[in-house]
Design a protein around this motif. Structure first.
Motif, mmCIF file in Angstrom:
data_model
loop_
_atom_site.group_PDB
_atom_site.id
_atom_site.type_symbol
_atom_site.label_atom_id
_atom_site.label_comp_id
_atom_site.label_asym_id
_atom_site.label_seq_id
_atom_site.Cartn_x
_atom_site.Cartn_y
_atom_site.Cartn_z
ATOM 1 N N ALA A 185 19.059 41.562 -84.146
ATOM 2 C CA ALA A 185 19.805 41.972 -85.348
ATOM 3 C C ALA A 185 20.509 43.305 -85.100
ATOM 4 C CB ALA A 185 18.858 42.069 -86.541
ATOM 5 N N ARG A 186 19.844 44.232 -84.436
ATOM 6 C CA ARG A 186 20.454 45.534 -84.107
ATOM 7 C C ARG A 186 21.644 45.336 -83.162
ATOM 8 N NH1 ARG A 186 22.983 49.758 -84.728
ATOM 9 N NH2 ARG A 186 22.731 51.398 -83.191
ATOM 10 N N GLU A 215 26.109 33.396 -85.362
ATOM 11 C CA GLU A 215 25.398 34.586 -84.927
ATOM 12 C C GLU A 215 24.347 34.217 -83.900
ATOM 13 O OE1 GLU A 215 23.882 36.906 -88.103
ATOM 14 O OE2 GLU A 215 25.827 37.081 -89.081
ATOM 15 N N LYS A 273 14.307 41.491 -84.472
ATOM 16 C CA LYS A 273 14.780 42.789 -84.972
ATOM 17 C C LYS A 273 15.765 43.420 -83.986
ATOM 18 C CE LYS A 273 10.859 44.631 -85.272
ATOM 19 N NZ LYS A 273 9.705 45.501 -85.333
ATOM 20 N N TYR A 309 29.808 44.726 -74.722
ATOM 21 C CA TYR A 309 30.184 43.407 -75.234
ATOM 22 C C TYR A 309 31.220 42.845 -74.271
ATOM 23 C CZ TYR A 309 32.489 39.987 -78.259
ATOM 24 O OH TYR A 309 33.041 38.850 -78.785
ATOM 25 N N ARG A 330 33.040 34.969 -85.939
ATOM 26 C CA ARG A 330 31.987 35.616 -86.720
ATOM 27 C C ARG A 330 31.197 34.678 -87.620
ATOM 28 N NH1 ARG A 330 34.504 41.489 -88.353
ATOM 29 N NH2 ARG A 330 34.937 42.128 -86.224
ATOM 30 N N GLN A 349 29.303 43.725 -83.835
ATOM 31 C CA GLN A 349 30.074 43.058 -84.895
ATOM 32 C C GLN A 349 31.534 43.527 -84.960
ATOM 33 O OE1 GLN A 349 28.986 40.444 -86.271
ATOM 34 N NE2 GLN A 349 30.427 40.097 -87.910
ATOM 35 N N MET A 366 23.514 42.648 -82.867
ATOM 36 C CA MET A 366 24.598 42.025 -83.638
ATOM 37 C C MET A 366 25.325 43.077 -84.486
ATOM 38 S SD MET A 366 25.001 38.877 -82.881
ATOM 39 C CE MET A 366 26.082 38.426 -84.216
ATOM 40 N N GLU A 367 24.570 44.015 -85.024
ATOM 41 C CA GLU A 367 25.161 45.083 -85.835
ATOM 42 C C GLU A 367 26.113 45.939 -84.993
ATOM 43 O OE1 GLU A 367 23.176 49.003 -87.719
ATOM 44 O OE2 GLU A 367 22.166 47.123 -88.227
ATOM 45 N N VAL A 368 25.703 46.240 -83.762
ATOM 46 C CA VAL A 368 26.512 47.087 -82.878
ATOM 47 C C VAL A 368 27.776 46.364 -82.408
ATOM 48 C CG1 VAL A 368 26.532 48.220 -80.611
ATOM 49 C CG2 VAL A 368 24.581 48.519 -82.136
#
Length: 184
Positions: free
Chosen positions: A102-103, A120, A99, A31, A117, A109, A105-107
């Motif tokens: 989304a993964r 997205e 998908k 990131y 935040r 976040q 974004m999860e990592v």
């Protein structure tokens, strides 16, 4: 990356590069940061960065950001390169599966600032640029006297009043800045 003319119209078509954000590629991403409109993820093995467009969940582009990505590439190709010539590298357009985004974004976040935040990554198209934050491995005392490495970020802003904005005393950019710093 080459562009070609499509047969049915005169607009350029851009090849899309499939880049699956698999679990291993997400784990190898870094990131880098974000602003109001984009999240930037570094691919250190490639010395590249991917710039993902952000938006509010109810403001998703119907084409997944494809036109925006193409406009970005055209801007670099025709505008930025006319000023910077050989120092400009044309970005690539990538297409991702939602998908995988989304993964990602999860990592990332937990790394994102709280104030960012509310938006997205909502577009499946992104642009991949060289990562200009890497300097040559061997230090050279004449480095900054040569043309080897430099980076410029150009952020176009509207600094004039259009006809529709004449009811305001300041241009849209100034109004935004004044609002941001609580001076309005």
């Amino acid at each position: 990356m080459c562009t070609s003319k499509s047969e049915d119209n005169d607009s350029p078509t851009f090849p899309e590069l499939p880049f699956r954000l698999t679990m291993s590629s997400v784990e190898n991403c870094i990131y880098r940061g974000e602003g109001n409109a984009n999240v930037v993820i570094a691919l250190p093995q490639e010395y590249k960065v991917i710039r993902f467009r952000k938006s509010l969940p109810d403001n998703v582009s119907p084409d997944g950001g494809k036109q925006r990505a193409e406009r970005e590439v055209e801007f670099v190709r025709f505008v930025a390169s006319s000023f910077l010539g050989q120092y400009t590298q044309i970005p690539e357009i990538l297409h991702h599966d939602m998908k995988d985004i989304a993964r990602l974004m999860e990592v990332i976040q937990p790394l994102r600032p709280d104030k960012r935040r509310n938006k997205e990554i909502t577009e499946t198209y992104a642009t991949k640029f060289p990562d200009y934050t890497f300097l040559r491995a061997k230090y050279d005392s004449t480095l900054f006297r040569s043309n080897d490495t430099f980076c410029v970020e150009i952020k176009p802003k509207q600094g004039y009043l259009g006809d529709i904005d004449r009811k305001f005393q300041k241009c849209p950019y100034c109004l935004t800045q004044y609002h941001k710093f609580g001076r309005v």
